[in-house]
Design a protein around this motif. Structure first.
Motif, PDB file in Angstrom:
ATOM      1  N   MET A  78       0.842  -1.198   0.000  1.00 17.91           N
ATOM      2  CA  MET A  78       0.000   0.000   0.000  1.00 17.91           C
ATOM      3  C   MET A  78       0.885   1.259   0.000  1.00 17.91           C
ATOM      4  O   MET A  78       1.940   1.261   0.596  1.00 17.91           O
ATOM      5  N   TRP A  79       0.422   2.268  -0.705  1.00 17.74           N
ATOM      6  CA  TRP A  79       1.186   3.520  -0.774  1.00 17.74           C
ATOM      7  C   TRP A  79       1.289   4.151   0.615  1.00 17.74           C
ATOM      8  O   TRP A  79       0.273   4.337   1.282  1.00 17.74           O
ATOM      9  N   ASP A  80       2.500   4.465   1.029  1.00 15.60           N
ATOM     10  CA  ASP A  80       2.684   5.032   2.355  1.00 15.60           C
ATOM     11  C   ASP A  80       2.634   6.558   2.274  1.00 15.60           C
ATOM     12  O   ASP A  80       3.668   7.220   2.195  1.00 15.60           O
ATOM     13  N   VAL A  81       1.418   7.076   2.313  1.00 18.85           N
ATOM     14  CA  VAL A  81       1.277   8.519   2.122  1.00 18.85           C
ATOM     15  C   VAL A  81       1.882   9.303   3.300  1.00 18.85           C
ATOM     16  O   VAL A  81       2.290  10.447   3.149  1.00 18.85           O
ATOM     17  N   ARG A  82       1.981   8.648   4.433  1.00 19.72           N
ATOM     18  CA  ARG A  82       2.560   9.360   5.589  1.00 19.72           C
ATOM     19  C   ARG A  82       4.026   9.710   5.355  1.00 19.72           C
ATOM     20  O   ARG A  82       4.537  10.657   5.947  1.00 19.72           O
ATOM     21  N   SER A  83       4.694   8.929   4.487  1.00 17.91           N
ATOM     22  CA  SER A  83       6.104   9.228   4.237  1.00 17.91           C
ATOM     23  C   SER A  83       6.262  10.566   3.512  1.00 17.91           C
ATOM     24  O   SER A  83       7.349  11.127   3.455  1.00 17.91           O
ATOM     25  N   LYS A  84       5.175  11.082   2.962  1.00 20.76           N
ATOM     26  CA  LYS A  84       5.219  12.386   2.275  1.00 20.76           C
ATOM     27  C   LYS A  84       5.007  13.545   3.251  1.00 20.76           C
ATOM     28  O   LYS A  84       5.112  14.700   2.881  1.00 20.76           O
ATOM     29  N   MET A  85       4.601  13.193   4.474  1.00 18.93           N
ATOM     30  CA  MET A  85       4.172  14.252   5.407  1.00 18.93           C
ATOM     31  C   MET A  85       5.337  14.799   6.227  1.00 18.93           C
ATOM     32  O   MET A  85       6.392  14.186   6.322  1.00 18.93           O
ATOM     33  N   THR A  86       5.079  15.935   6.855  1.00 17.77           N
ATOM     34  CA  THR A  86       6.061  16.476   7.796  1.00 17.77           C
ATOM     35  C   THR A  86       6.118  15.524   8.994  1.00 17.77           C
ATOM     36  O   THR A  86       5.151  14.786   9.252  1.00 17.77           O
ATOM     37  N   PRO A  87       7.235  15.545   9.754  1.00 22.68           N
ATOM     38  CA  PRO A  87       7.342  14.604  10.871  1.00 22.68           C
ATOM     39  C   PRO A  87       6.172  14.696  11.849  1.00 22.68           C
ATOM     40  O   PRO A  87       5.678  13.677  12.332  1.00 22.68           O
TER      41      PRO A  87
END
Ligand SMILES: Cc1ncc(COP(=O)(O)O)c(C=O)c1O
Length: 407
Positions: free
Chosen positions: A1-10
């Motif tokens: 599954m695409w890890d959209v959280r990896s695109k987010m700020t910490p």
């Protein structure tokens, strides 16, 4: 599954308490409705007289008139109703000891939560440290984290009534310290910080060249205590941003109106970004809170109810061995020490299940909060309803099972 959280700020990537959280939170999902439908007494939602009626007729009429006016569906131009700002300036002079220019020193915000966020935003660079006397309102910590800053809790001592401790602040100060955020009076402990402590805080802030952000959402009912506005102390206006709310003292949380007060140089930068960050505040709601400011007599009845209830709560809860509640210094909250009984998260769960009373776990309010419960005494119109819930709570705590108790 695409890890959209990896695109987010910490801060967002590591955020908890949202849709997928296992922790039941009243402000996400349907846990609040489920509890209400099951007849649970909801004493964890800091909203005057919720879910009963709280709006005085004078405010309701002003709001209805404003809703029927041509201006209702439009933006208020300029942002912030000028009459409301003038009324706020008069109130700041009368109550807070602040003489301000209504058009230059006041920014109306859609509630004070967004105001608090916006007050901190100009100052917190990633990695900056912000001192937060603790326990305190959880958004202080969350806001700083979202900005990439480092919240630094400074634990207050219950034995000293959670009064400000300047030595403890000094010990946590580093070259990266940028600001102090103070909830005054404090939520959850209800502490009204003394003039002496605030003067020392002012000296500390000036000595270290810091910014002070003060949340005065609970300023209205301080009973016998003097309510000092830190921005009014010498040298503080130019480095203090104060945030106010119509939600708590006036019980108008659903209207979503708050305001920020600060020096022109800070306000200049805030106004330059206000529409982008916080947007506009409801035009009709601003007319309604103006009426509330002009006719604040209804607040006397609120204060009398909260005063009665704090005495009732202390009498009932302090009768339970192992439970201690100091007389609340302000507002409509109760802060209860149950550390001799057991783990506060466990006690909160036990109370919902066995007594149908929902209260807040002190652990949510930062270091020093564990082992405590926060109870909102200002809910419901009827004192009897509140007294009944407190009595059920006390009975359950008195018979709290041995196997759950702290050894
Ligand atoms: C200490 C404190 N500040 C600010 C707020 C935000 O209130 P509002 O956004 O309704 O003005 C709350 C609400 O619970 C609060 O407890």
């Amino acid at each position: 599954m695409w890890d959209v959280r990896s695109k987010m700020t910490p801060a967002f990537a590591s955020a908890e308490g949202g849709l997928f959280s296992s922790v039941e939170k009243a402000d996400v999902g349907d846990s609040y409705q489920t509890l209400a439908e099951n007849g649970v007494a909801l004493m964890g939602w800091a909203d005057p007289f919720m879910p009963d009626r709280s709006m005085p007729p004078v405010v309701e009429n002003a709001w209805l008139d404003a809703v029927r006016a041509e201006s209702a569906p439009h933006y208020t131009a300029p942002i912030g109703n000028p009459s409301l700002k003038r009324a706020i300036a008069r109130k700041l002079s009368r109550i807070n000891g602040l003489e301000v220019d209504p058009q230059r020193n006041i920014l109306i915000t859609p509630g004070s939560d967004s105001g608090l966020y916006f007050a901190l935003l100009p100052f917190v660079n990633p990695g900056d440290e912000v001192l937060i006397p603790s326990p305190s309102y959880p958004n202080n910590t969350l806001d700083v984290r979202i900005m990439g800053g480092m919240p630094v809790p400074v634990e207050l001592d219950p034995a000293r009534g959670y009064e400000l401790d300047i030595d403890a602040l000094e010990q946590k100060t580093t070259p990266r310290t940028k600001a102090v955020v103070l909830t005054h009076p404090n939520n959850p402990t209800t502490t009204v910080y003394s003039r002496n402590a605030l003067e020392q805080l002012a000296q500390f802030v000036c000595r270290h060249d810091l910014i002070l952000v003060v949340d005065q959402a609970f300023e209205d009912f301080t009973f016998d205590n003097e309510m000092v506005t830190p921005a009014s102390l010498p040298g503080m206006f130019e480095r203090t941003v104060t945030v106010f709310s119509f939600s708590k003292g006036m019980g108008l949380s659903g209207l979503r109106v708050g305001y920020i007060v600060c020096d022109d140089h800070i306000m200049d930068a805030l106004y330059a970004n206000a529409v982008a960050v916080i947007g506009a505040t409801s035009t009709s709601a601003q007319a309604a809170v103006l009426a509330a400011l002009e006719h604040p007599e209804f607040m006397k009845e609120f204060e009398a109810a909260y005063d009665r209830r704090r005495h009732i709560a202390c009498r009932i809860l302090n009768s339970v061995p192992g439970v201690h509640m100091d007389m609340p210094q302000s507002g409509f909250l109760g802060w209860i020490d149950v550390s001799d009984l057991g783990d506060s998260s466990d006690i909160v769960a036990y109370l919902v299940e066995h007594t149908g009373v929902s209260v807040n776990d002190g652990a949510n309010y930062g270091p020093g909060g564990e082992g405590h419960l926060r109870v909102v005494l200002g809910v419901y119109r009827s004192d009897e309803h509140v007294e009944d819930a407190l009595t059920r709570m006390a009975d359950a705590l008195r018979t709290y099972p041995a196997e759950r108790r702290r050894p």
